[in-house]
Design a protein around this motif. Structure first.
Motif, PDB file in Angstrom:
ATOM      1  N   LEU A  74       0.830  -1.201   0.000  1.00  0.00           N
ATOM      2  CA  LEU A  74       0.000   0.000   0.000  1.00  0.00           C
ATOM      3  C   LEU A  74       0.867   1.254   0.000  1.00  0.00           C
ATOM      4  O   LEU A  74       1.734   1.415   0.858  1.00  0.00           O
ATOM      5  N   LYS A  75       0.605   2.129  -0.929  1.00  0.00           N
ATOM      6  CA  LYS A  75       1.351   3.389  -1.035  1.00  0.00           C
ATOM      7  C   LYS A  75       1.225   4.194   0.254  1.00  0.00           C
ATOM      8  O   LYS A  75       2.162   4.869   0.670  1.00  0.00           O
TER       9      LYS A  75
ATOM     10  N   PHE B  70       4.414   5.634   2.559  1.00  0.00           N
ATOM     11  CA  PHE B  70       4.547   7.048   2.912  1.00  0.00           C
ATOM     12  C   PHE B  70       5.202   7.191   4.286  1.00  0.00           C
ATOM     13  O   PHE B  70       6.018   8.091   4.508  1.00  0.00           O
ATOM     14  N   TYR B  71       4.855   6.304   5.223  1.00  0.00           N
ATOM     15  CA  TYR B  71       5.411   6.350   6.574  1.00  0.00           C
ATOM     16  C   TYR B  71       6.661   5.485   6.730  1.00  0.00           C
ATOM     17  O   TYR B  71       7.608   5.881   7.400  1.00  0.00           O
ATOM     18  N   ILE B  72       6.642   4.307   6.142  1.00  0.00           N
ATOM     19  CA  ILE B  72       7.695   3.328   6.398  1.00  0.00           C
ATOM     20  C   ILE B  72       8.981   3.623   5.629  1.00  0.00           C
ATOM     21  O   ILE B  72      10.072   3.511   6.183  1.00  0.00           O
TER      22      ILE B  72
ATOM     23  N   PRO C 117      -3.671  -4.163   6.034  1.00  0.00           N
ATOM     24  CA  PRO C 117      -4.899  -3.497   6.500  1.00  0.00           C
ATOM     25  C   PRO C 117      -4.835  -3.099   7.979  1.00  0.00           C
ATOM     26  O   PRO C 117      -5.313  -2.030   8.368  1.00  0.00           O
ATOM     27  N   ASP C 118      -4.212  -3.946   8.801  1.00  0.00           N
ATOM     28  CA  ASP C 118      -4.060  -3.622  10.216  1.00  0.00           C
ATOM     29  C   ASP C 118      -3.121  -2.437  10.401  1.00  0.00           C
ATOM     30  O   ASP C 118      -3.395  -1.529  11.184  1.00  0.00           O
ATOM     31  N   LEU C 119      -2.010  -2.444   9.665  1.00  0.00           N
ATOM     32  CA  LEU C 119      -1.070  -1.323   9.749  1.00  0.00           C
ATOM     33  C   LEU C 119      -1.735  -0.015   9.351  1.00  0.00           C
ATOM     34  O   LEU C 119      -1.522   1.016   9.992  1.00  0.00           O
ATOM     35  N   LEU C 120      -2.535  -0.065   8.322  1.00  0.00           N
ATOM     36  CA  LEU C 120      -3.214   1.145   7.870  1.00  0.00           C
ATOM     37  C   LEU C 120      -4.120   1.691   8.976  1.00  0.00           C
ATOM     38  O   LEU C 120      -4.131   2.898   9.243  1.00  0.00           O
TER      39      LEU C 120
END
Length: 87
Positions: A20-21, A25-27, A55-58
């Motif tokens: 996921l973009k 952005f954060y990682i 999905p959980d990380l988001l």
């Protein structure tokens, strides 16, 4: 100072590439600028963070849920602060 990553660190860096973009952005900035200089404890928290599904990380990064591990929650806050400090 250029630090050569260990085999374990290389595996973690590779695992940090997400689908996921929004997560990249954060990682990505953390991996490129902070991961190799981080304490052993912080690197361990990062490895734990990467065990979560995208999905959980988001949800964690959006503040809609909190990870069970306090050190992972603290690291997520740090990644968000680092990201927004750049902008």
């Amino acid at each position: 100072m250029n630090i050569e990553p260990t085999a374990t660190q290389r595996r973690i860096i590779y695992q940090a590439r997400r689908g996921l973009k929004e997560l990249d952005f954060y990682i990505d900035p953390y991996v490129k600028l902070h991961y190799l200089q981080a304490s052993d404890e912080e690197q361990a928290a990062f490895a734990t963070l990467l065990n979560y599904e995208d999905p959980d990380l988001l949800l964690f990064f959006l503040g809609q849920e909190i990870p069970q591990e306090p050190e992972v929650a603290e690291l997520i806050n740090k990644l968000k602060e680092l990201r927004y400090a750049k902008d």
